[in-house]
Design an enzyme around this catalytic site. Structure first.
Site, PDB file in Angstrom:
ATOM      1  N   PHE A  22       0.869  -1.189   0.000  1.00 43.89           N
ATOM      2  CA  PHE A  22       0.000   0.000   0.000  1.00 43.89           C
ATOM      3  C   PHE A  22       0.904   1.237   0.000  1.00 43.89           C
ATOM      4  O   PHE A  22       1.851   1.323   0.765  1.00 43.89           O
ATOM      5  CB  PHE A  22      -0.863  -0.022   1.265  1.00 43.89           C
ATOM      6  CG  PHE A  22      -2.145   0.755   1.166  1.00 43.89           C
ATOM      7  CD1 PHE A  22      -3.357   0.110   1.017  1.00 43.89           C
ATOM      8  CD2 PHE A  22      -2.140   2.137   1.242  1.00 43.89           C
ATOM      9  CE1 PHE A  22      -4.548   0.818   0.950  1.00 43.89           C
ATOM     10  CE2 PHE A  22      -3.318   2.865   1.171  1.00 43.89           C
ATOM     11  CZ  PHE A  22      -4.533   2.198   1.019  1.00 43.89           C
ATOM     12  N   ALA A  56      -0.035  -2.008   5.720  1.00 46.66           N
ATOM     13  CA  ALA A  56       0.710  -1.912   6.973  1.00 46.66           C
ATOM     14  C   ALA A  56       0.075  -2.757   8.076  1.00 46.66           C
ATOM     15  O   ALA A  56       0.772  -3.264   8.955  1.00 46.66           O
ATOM     16  CB  ALA A  56       0.808  -0.453   7.404  1.00 46.66           C
ATOM     17  N   GLU A  58      -0.930  -5.629   7.960  1.00 44.97           N
ATOM     18  CA  GLU A  58      -0.452  -7.011   7.867  1.00 44.97           C
ATOM     19  C   GLU A  58       1.008  -7.166   8.314  1.00 44.97           C
ATOM     20  O   GLU A  58       1.514  -8.298   8.426  1.00 44.97           O
ATOM     21  CB  GLU A  58      -0.598  -7.521   6.431  1.00 44.97           C
ATOM     22  CG  GLU A  58      -2.015  -7.889   6.018  1.00 44.97           C
ATOM     23  CD  GLU A  58      -2.961  -6.700   5.871  1.00 44.97           C
ATOM     24  OE1 GLU A  58      -2.535  -5.656   5.347  1.00 44.97           O
ATOM     25  OE2 GLU A  58      -4.120  -6.793   6.334  1.00 44.97           O
ATOM     26  N   ALA A  80       4.036   2.585   4.763  1.00 43.07           N
ATOM     27  CA  ALA A  80       3.689   4.008   4.653  1.00 43.07           C
ATOM     28  C   ALA A  80       2.202   4.171   4.916  1.00 43.07           C
ATOM     29  O   ALA A  80       1.364   3.627   4.185  1.00 43.07           O
ATOM     30  CB  ALA A  80       4.046   4.524   3.266  1.00 43.07           C
ATOM     31  N   ILE A  82      -0.540   7.076   5.207  1.00 45.93           N
ATOM     32  CA  ILE A  82      -0.716   8.496   4.884  1.00 45.93           C
ATOM     33  C   ILE A  82      -2.124   8.926   5.281  1.00 45.93           C
ATOM     34  O   ILE A  82      -3.105   8.263   4.950  1.00 45.93           O
ATOM     35  CB  ILE A  82      -0.446   8.739   3.382  1.00 45.93           C
ATOM     36  CG1 ILE A  82       0.989   8.302   3.045  1.00 45.93           C
ATOM     37  CG2 ILE A  82      -0.664  10.213   3.027  1.00 45.93           C
ATOM     38  CD1 ILE A  82       1.355   8.388   1.577  1.00 45.93           C
ATOM     39  N   THR A  86     -10.453  10.522   6.935  1.00 45.48           N
ATOM     40  CA  THR A  86     -11.161   9.936   8.075  1.00 45.48           C
ATOM     41  C   THR A  86     -10.210   9.650   9.231  1.00 45.48           C
ATOM     42  O   THR A  86      -9.006   9.857   9.124  1.00 45.48           O
ATOM     43  CB  THR A  86     -11.819   8.603   7.671  1.00 45.48           C
ATOM     44  OG1 THR A  86     -10.775   7.656   7.436  1.00 45.48           O
ATOM     45  CG2 THR A  86     -12.653   8.750   6.425  1.00 45.48           C
ATOM     46  N   HIS A  88      -9.510   6.807  10.118  1.00 43.42           N
ATOM     47  CA  HIS A  88      -8.911   5.514   9.803  1.00 43.42           C
ATOM     48  C   HIS A  88      -7.399   5.550  10.027  1.00 43.42           C
ATOM     49  O   HIS A  88      -6.811   4.604  10.550  1.00 43.42           O
ATOM     50  CB  HIS A  88      -9.223   5.201   8.333  1.00 43.42           C
ATOM     51  CG  HIS A  88      -8.734   3.880   7.862  1.00 43.42           C
ATOM     52  ND1 HIS A  88      -9.293   2.694   8.268  1.00 43.42           N
ATOM     53  CD2 HIS A  88      -7.746   3.542   7.009  1.00 43.42           C
ATOM     54  CE1 HIS A  88      -8.657   1.690   7.691  1.00 43.42           C
ATOM     55  NE2 HIS A  88      -7.706   2.181   6.921  1.00 43.42           N
ATOM     56  N   ARG A 127      10.457  11.639   3.448  1.00 40.61           N
ATOM     57  CA  ARG A 127      11.058  10.681   4.393  1.00 40.61           C
ATOM     58  C   ARG A 127      11.459   9.372   3.722  1.00 40.61           C
ATOM     59  O   ARG A 127      11.924   8.448   4.402  1.00 40.61           O
ATOM     60  CB  ARG A 127      10.053  10.384   5.509  1.00 40.61           C
ATOM     61  CG  ARG A 127       9.705  11.608   6.325  1.00 40.61           C
ATOM     62  CD  ARG A 127       8.599  11.310   7.296  1.00 40.61           C
ATOM     63  NE  ARG A 127       8.174  12.524   7.976  1.00 40.61           N
ATOM     64  CZ  ARG A 127       7.148  12.589   8.813  1.00 40.61           C
ATOM     65  NH1 ARG A 127       6.441  11.511   9.061  1.00 40.61           N
ATOM     66  NH2 ARG A 127       6.823  13.725   9.380  1.00 40.61           N
TER      67      ARG A 127
HETATM   68  N1  INI Z   1      -2.408   0.498   4.482  1.00 41.44           N
HETATM   69  C1  INI Z   1      -1.235   1.161   4.483  1.00 41.44           C
HETATM   70  O1  INI Z   1      -0.176   0.522   4.519  1.00 41.44           O
HETATM   71  N2  INI Z   1      -1.198   2.516   4.420  1.00 41.44           N
HETATM   72  C2  INI Z   1      -2.337   3.266   4.389  1.00 41.44           C
HETATM   73  O2  INI Z   1      -2.222   4.530   4.322  1.00 41.44           O
HETATM   74  C3  INI Z   1      -3.589   2.600   4.394  1.00 41.44           C
HETATM   75  N3  INI Z   1      -4.797   3.349   4.351  1.00 41.44           N
HETATM   76  O3  INI Z   1      -4.769   4.592   4.357  1.00 41.44           O
HETATM   77  O4  INI Z   1      -5.896   2.808   4.294  1.00 41.44           O
HETATM   78  C4  INI Z   1      -3.597   1.188   4.443  1.00 41.44           C
HETATM   79  N4  INI Z   1      -4.756   0.466   4.444  1.00 41.44           N
HETATM   80  C5  INI Z   1      -4.795  -0.964   4.267  1.00 41.44           C
HETATM   81  C6  INI Z   1      -4.553  -1.755   5.555  1.00 41.44           C
HETATM   82  O5  INI Z   1      -3.191  -1.669   5.956  1.00 41.44           O
HETATM   83  C7  INI Z   1      -4.849  -3.243   5.381  1.00 41.44           C
HETATM   84  O6  INI Z   1      -4.066  -3.775   4.349  1.00 41.44           O
HETATM   85  C8  INI Z   1      -6.331  -3.537   5.047  1.00 41.44           C
HETATM   86  O7  INI Z   1      -7.184  -2.905   5.985  1.00 41.44           O
HETATM   87  C9  INI Z   1      -6.602  -5.054   5.074  1.00 41.44           C
HETATM   88  O8  INI Z   1      -6.348  -5.610   6.363  1.00 41.44           O
END
Ligand code: INI
Length: 154
Positions: A22, A56, A58, A80, A82, A86, A88, A127
């Protein structure tokens, strides 16, 4: 005074890098930073393992498996997160940070935190090899120091 601290050598070090996909354009730079740091300090590229996960969230579970495998001297966690529109972001960043921290506190090998949490894409880019350095490189340096320290008596 007796000083106990780790040296920065990558020779014969086996390191797992756990990175999310991601925000791939940021994560790939973090991974390259970590790889560059480890190889420049003497690690063999063949001794480095990249474990990729979707996001992230996972990272802690995959890092835990890497620790439990007994194959590595350290695990470097890269990702990362970001900020979006929301809350979230806060929940995700807190969960990932706590997950990696709780693993790090109990792991027999160093587990290093190299997850970029940023307000926006520009800050994350800064970064990840931009004007604020590269958190992947920094995390790899920390791993080398902590591996060496881990092999010493306090
Ligand atoms: N995962 C990230 O690594 N970075 C993010 O910014 C992010 N956002 O913003 O939603 C993100 N979402 C996915 C999350 O890590 C999981 O892979 C997903 O929820 C499945 O478990």
């Amino acid at each position: 005074m007796r000083i106990v601290e780790g040296k920065l050598s990558g020779a014969n070090r086996k390191v797992a890098v756990v990175s999310s996909r991601f925000n791939e354009f940021i994560c790939s730079r973090l991974v390259e930073g970590a790889r560059d740091c480890l190889v420049r300090h003497g690690a063999a590229d063949a001794d480095l393992t990249l474990i990729r996960v979707p996001g992230a969230f996972e990272i802690p579970a995959a890092a835990r498996k890497a620790v439990d495998s007994g194959k590595f001297d350290a695990v470097v966690c890269l990702g990362a997160i970001i900020r979006g529109e929301t809350t979230h972001y806060e929940h995700l960043a807190a969960a990932v940070t706590k997950g990696i921290a709780s693993l790090a506190f109990t792991s027999p090998i160093p587990v290093v935190y190299g997850v970029v949490t940023a307000e926006n894409v520009e800050q994350a880019t800064d970064r990840a090899g931009g004007k604020a350095g590269n958190r992947g490189w920094d995390a790899a340096m920390t791993a080398l120091e902590m591996i060496d320290l881990n092999g010493q008596k306090p």
